[in-house]
Design an enzyme around this catalytic site. Structure first.
Site, short mmCIF file in Angstrom:
data_model
loop_
_atom_site.label_atom_id
_atom_site.label_comp_id
_atom_site.label_asym_id
_atom_site.label_seq_id
_atom_site.Cartn_x
_atom_site.Cartn_y
_atom_site.Cartn_z
N CYS A 232 34.76 -14.98 -41.12
CA CYS A 232 35.77 -15.25 -42.01
C CYS A 232 36.62 -13.53 -42.29
O CYS A 232 36.95 -13.86 -43.76
CB CYS A 232 35.67 -16.38 -43.19
SG CYS A 232 35.13 -17.40 -43.09
N ALA A 233 36.53 -13.03 -41.37
CA ALA A 233 36.80 -11.96 -41.17
C ALA A 233 38.85 -11.27 -41.99
O ALA A 233 38.40 -10.46 -43.17
CB ALA A 233 36.94 -11.38 -39.70
N GLY A 236 39.73 -7.24 -42.45
CA GLY A 236 38.46 -7.11 -42.12
C GLY A 236 37.43 -5.63 -43.10
O GLY A 236 37.17 -5.22 -42.07
N GLY A 237 37.40 -5.75 -44.68
CA GLY A 237 37.06 -5.00 -44.99
C GLY A 237 35.81 -4.75 -45.14
O GLY A 237 35.03 -3.96 -45.01
N ASP A 283 40.27 -20.54 -32.53
CA ASP A 283 41.62 -21.24 -32.41
C ASP A 283 41.20 -22.95 -32.36
O ASP A 283 42.17 -24.05 -31.54
CB ASP A 283 42.63 -20.70 -31.29
CG ASP A 283 41.84 -20.84 -30.07
OD1 ASP A 283 40.87 -21.14 -30.18
OD2 ASP A 283 42.34 -19.90 -29.05
N CYS A 354 34.31 -14.35 -53.74
CA CYS A 354 34.89 -14.18 -54.88
C CYS A 354 35.44 -14.50 -55.99
O CYS A 354 36.43 -14.51 -55.98
CB CYS A 354 35.97 -13.10 -54.64
SG CYS A 354 37.74 -13.67 -53.39
#
Length: 404
Positions: A232-233, A236-237, A283, A354
């Site tokens: 679940c990028a 991309g952090g 997809d 989070c």
């Protein structure tokens, strides 16, 4: 402090867009700051910080102003007046401030501050949910911590530099930073500054990433040469952090259902000098099936309520709905069931959010381990991070290992 008409009008316009047009605060502020090129750093800081502050304390200020939930332009001016009075700012002789009851505002503030829903400016349902899941004492401290302005935390990109060099580079531009004990790649800004215009940022020497978020990639225990999937990028952090920990060796497959976020990741990866990241749009189920039993490490940074990051997204308090949290918990469970199949025997997986709600965190892990899909996984460790304990974002991460 002297109030300037054009700056205050910008704040009122921003609040109208956030409260009445349901626009995201960060996007609104970003656009507001482009309105007048003549504005200096102090002007921009006033607009950004005042807008966020009023969004954060919306319920309290609106109740004091007698606005309720009706955010007409007249009521927005009343709410702004409350903000100014509570900061000891003298109201100028403008027609919008005529008749402002300064003494009544202060008295009303003292009266309402006895109730947590007003003191911490939080919707009833969120306050009830927080107390139910965390208990009264912990929720009291946590919601208070989540209402404080977040520090700006940088993550040093070790593919290009180190902490000392980055500190020296920023100091040359009058930006001072301090190290944070226990966070090997983090630097905290002493004062807020526009760091995105610095040469260090343009050269990919750092990313802005909260200290709690930086713990996720480290917990995954990656090694150079591994195949790592960030399922679940987003933009991309954490993929970028993983690339630096792996020293650009091996393969990182960054996946997401949103192609535009992965395009942003590609741009950031280029600036960071992270060459081992491959992006794939999810997809359909085939995207996951192609990777079954192939990942040495899997990161599931799951979609969640975001209740741990209210400090930087205060408008989420007013945008979130209880039914969304119930739906997102179903999504989290589905993702765990499906994506966990990508881990190969002996591999490891992190489930992270989070959020500070146990129902999105510990309970999801417990339910997964009790399911058919989770029977081959063993719980290794977890990190429960509360903003009230750490001073950073609320976060959760659990490390699971698949049996050989």
């Amino acid at each position: 402090m002297r109030l300037h008409r054009n700056l205050v009008f910008a704040v009122i316009d921003g609040l109208h867009q956030i409260f009445n047009e349901n626009k995201y605060a960060d996007k609104v502020v970003e656009q507001l700051l482009k309105r007048d090129k003549r504005w200096g750093a102090r002007d921009r800081a006033f607009i950004a910080e005042t807008t966020y502050d009023i969004v954060r304390w919306r319920r309290l200020y609106a109740e004091i102003a007698g606005a309720g939930s009706h955010f007409s332009r007249e009521n927005l001016w009343k709410i702004f007046a409350v903000w100014a009075v509570m900061r000891g700012i003298q109201l100028p002789d403008w027609k919008q401030f005529y008749g402002t009851p300064v003494r009544r505002i202060k008295g009303k503030f003292d009266e309402l501050s006895r109730q947590r829903i007003y003191r911490e400016s939080v919707p009833d349902w969120m306050d009830q949910l927080g107390e139910k899941e965390l208990g009264q004492e912990t929720w009291d401290k946590e919601i208070a911590a989540l209402n404080r302005q977040a520090d700006v935390i940088l993550r040093v990109n070790t593919l290009k530099t180190n902490k000392k060099n980055l500190q020296f580079s920023l100091r040359d531009q009058d930006i001072e930073t301090t190290e944070i004990k226990g966070y090997p790649h983090a630097l905290k800004l002493k004062e807020r500054a526009n760091i995105f215009k610095t040469e260090a940022f343009q050269n990919g020497w750092f990313e802005v990433q909260d200290a709690s978020s930086q713990l996720v990639a480290s917990l995954l225990d990656v090694k150079s040469g591994m195949r790592v999937v960030d399922a679940c990028a987003g933009a991309g952090g954490k993929s970028l952090h993983l690339a630096s920990l792996m020293e650009n060796k091996g393969q990182i497959i960054a996946m997401d259902i949103y192609e535009n976020k992965l395009k942003e990741l590609k741009r950031r990866a280029k600036r960071n000098g992270a060459h081992n990241i491959e992006t794939r749009v999810i997809d359909g189920s085939k995207t996951v099936k192609k990777l079954i039993n192939s990942a040495d490490r899997l990161l599931i940074d799951a979609p969640c309520s975001g209740l741990g990051v209210l400090r930087r997204n205060p408008d989420a308090k007013w945008k979130l709905k209880p039914e969304f949290i119930e739906e997102i918990k179903k999504t989290q469970a589905d993702i765990l069931q499906s994506y966990s199949r990508m881990v190969k025997e002996g591999g490891k997986m992190i489930y992270a959010t989070c959020s500070v709600l146990p129902s999105e965190n510990q309970q999801q892990v417990k339910d997964f381990l009790a399911s058919e899909a989770g029977k081959d996984f063993k719980f290794k460790k977890e990190n429960i991070i509360l903003a009230s304990d750490s001073g950073f974002d609320g976060f959760y991460m659990a490390l699971l290992e698949k049996s050989k």
